[in-house]
Design a protein around this motif. Structure first.
Motif, PDB file in Angstrom:
ATOM      1  N   GLN A   1       4.268  -0.532   4.017  1.00 21.56           N
ATOM      2  CA  GLN A   1       2.951  -0.826   4.594  1.00 21.56           C
ATOM      3  C   GLN A   1       2.190  -1.724   3.637  1.00 21.56           C
ATOM      4  OE1 GLN A   1       1.014   0.489   7.634  1.00 21.56           O
ATOM      5  NE2 GLN A   1       0.141  -1.431   6.885  1.00 21.56           N
TER       6      GLN A   1
ATOM      7  N   GLN B   1       3.257  -3.814   8.761  1.00 18.56           N
ATOM      8  CA  GLN B   1       4.188  -2.693   8.774  1.00 18.56           C
ATOM      9  C   GLN B   1       5.619  -3.235   8.871  1.00 18.56           C
ATOM     10  OE1 GLN B   1       2.988  -0.243  12.093  1.00 18.56           O
ATOM     11  NE2 GLN B   1       1.519   0.909  10.856  1.00 18.56           N
TER      12      GLN B   1
ATOM     13  N   GLN C   1       0.806  -1.216   0.000  1.00 16.81           N
ATOM     14  CA  GLN C   1       0.000   0.000   0.000  1.00 16.81           C
ATOM     15  C   GLN C   1       0.843   1.272   0.000  1.00 16.81           C
ATOM     16  OE1 GLN C   1      -2.365   0.766   3.573  1.00 16.81           O
ATOM     17  NE2 GLN C   1      -4.142   1.225   2.280  1.00 16.81           N
ATOM     18  N   LYS C   2       1.927   1.283   0.769  1.00 20.38           N
ATOM     19  CA  LYS C   2       2.757   2.480   0.870  1.00 20.38           C
ATOM     20  C   LYS C   2       4.232   2.105   0.988  1.00 20.38           C
ATOM     21  CE  LYS C   2      -0.621   5.609   3.011  1.00 20.38           C
ATOM     22  NZ  LYS C   2      -0.905   6.464   4.201  1.00 20.38           N
TER      23      LYS C   2
ATOM     24  N   LEU D   1       5.105  -0.101  -5.650  1.00 19.83           N
ATOM     25  CA  LEU D   1       3.839   0.253  -5.012  1.00 19.83           C
ATOM     26  C   LEU D   1       2.676  -0.417  -5.730  1.00 19.83           C
ATOM     27  CD1 LEU D   1       2.852   2.134  -2.706  1.00 19.83           C
ATOM     28  CD2 LEU D   1       2.414   3.863  -4.458  1.00 19.83           C
TER      29      LEU D   1
ATOM     30  N   TYR E   1       7.591   4.161   2.349  1.00 22.60           N
ATOM     31  CA  TYR E   1       7.943   5.381   3.066  1.00 22.60           C
ATOM     32  C   TYR E   1       9.413   5.785   2.897  1.00 22.60           C
ATOM     33  CZ  TYR E   1       3.495   4.597   5.492  1.00 22.60           C
ATOM     34  OH  TYR E   1       2.164   4.404   5.788  1.00 22.60           O
TER      35      TYR E   1
END
Length: 362
Positions: free
Chosen positions: A89, A155, A71-72, A171, A74
């Motif tokens: 994530q 996470q 999803q993400k 992504l 960072y």
């Protein structure tokens, strides 16, 4: 006519006399004297180079712990991340729902347990029923803890501070449990591995009592020395039977993060040599990649002899085979002589030669 003949005879006699006088006046040609010396035998220390591989003290693969869509992201490739920093994530909705369900179950069972406890305190129900209610509550709490763990696994956080490598996923990718996401390297210190032949290992162990005190340098691929010195910390347990080598590991501080995992270079290690034979490099010549010297015998006749070089230092060679300390070798004029030629020589003490190499340089 008679007077003319006498005059010519006198002139001829004077000419011959003059020619003979000139011959006597010409100096005799001086014979060339060549400088010779002997190998110098002494204990010394040489610097040997070994091909090395640079490794991070921690270099790990980061893999997905749960299945789902990425999803993400960072962080970025090549970024320095801190320990505990959030990096990836994975879509958590399914695991959030499982956690909410587990929380609701805990709340429901908690109420049941409290009611059963009141009844047990009033002796309405038996202690066994209270124990069963307590066990049911513990089970619900364990399931909640498991759901929370699964949610946390969505996470991906940095287990230590280090530098990110390139991403193996992008992504939105669907990742499965165990899929590789990236790698992480702790480059605060670097481990440098290099292989040492068995004979040199035995000499090293005989001379060095504590290898942790052995300092080494690292020559980088651009032929420049790394600005930090290293220390030999460990030697592997086994020899490689195929190569006859054993691996040494040196640790180098890396405050500027110049060294990276996977680099190559050459470790420079000082190796002590006992009773080494040392000769000037200029006293040698090469034929088909083999090194030779001219040895001068007792009759001043020169003969070429092949030598084996154990180590090379500025202006000098350490000879492993081919010479002994009593041999006399030609120091200069190697291009002016021929095999089996008899020469006039002048001996120079080896200590004097080595201390004045520039003086004798051609």
């Amino acid at each position: 006519m008679k007077q003319l003949l006498v005059f010519m005879g006198l002139c001829a006699m004077m000419g011959c006399s003059t020619y003979a006088h000139k011959e006597e006046e010409e100096p005799k040609e001086e014979k060339t004297s060549f400088l010779v010396t002997s190998p110098l035998q002494k204990d010394t220390t040489v610097i040997k180079e070994y091909v090395a591989q640079v490794r991070s003290i921690q270099h790990i693969e980061l893999r997905a712990l749960e299945k789902g869509y990425l999803q993400k992201i960072y962080v970025d490739e090549g970024q320095y991340v801190q320990k505990g920093q959030l990096m990836f994530q994975i879509m958590p909705m399914l695991y959030q729902a499982e956690q909410q369900k587990a929380e609701a179950e805990v709340n429901y069972v908690e109420l049941e347990y409290q009611n059963t406890k009141k009844l047990a305190d009033d002796n309405v129900v038996s202690k066994n029923e209270l124990a069963l209610a307590k066990a049911k509550l513990d089970k619900a709490k364990a399931e909640l803890s498991l759901a929370q763990t699964h949610l946390q696994f969505t996470q991906i956080r940095a287990p230590f501070s280090g530098i990110m490598d390139h991403f193996q996923v992008r992504l939105g990718s669907l990742v499965d449990e165990g899929d590789l996401l990236t790698t992480l390297s702790d480059n605060s210190k670097m481990w440098v591995y290099y292989n040492v032949p068995e004979a040199e290992y035995l000499d090293y162990k005989a001379q060095v009592k504590n290898e942790r005190q052995t300092k080494v340098n690292l020559l980088l691929a651009n032929n420049k020395l790394f600005n930090q010195g290293g220390v030999v910390e460990t030697i592997e347990a086994d020899f490689n039977n195929e190569t006859g080598n054993i691996a040494f590991r040196a640790t180098f501080p890396n405050p500027d993060k110049l060294l990276r995992h996977g680099e190559t270079g050459n470790v420079q290690m000082k190796v002590p040599l006992s009773n080494a034979l040392i000769i000037p490099q200029k006293a040698t010549f090469e034929v088909l990649d083999k090194k030779y010297v001219y040895v001068v015998d007792k009759d001043n006749v020169i003969r070429s002899r092949e030598i084996t070089v154990a180590a090379e230092l500025p202006h000098i060679f350490v000879v492993e085979k081919g010479l002994n300390k009593n041999d006399k070798i030609l120091l200069e004029g190697l291009r002016l002589v021929r095999e089996n030629e008899k020469i006039h020589s002048k001996f120079v003490e080896p200590g004097t030669v080595l201390s004045q190499l520039d003086l004798y340089a051609e």
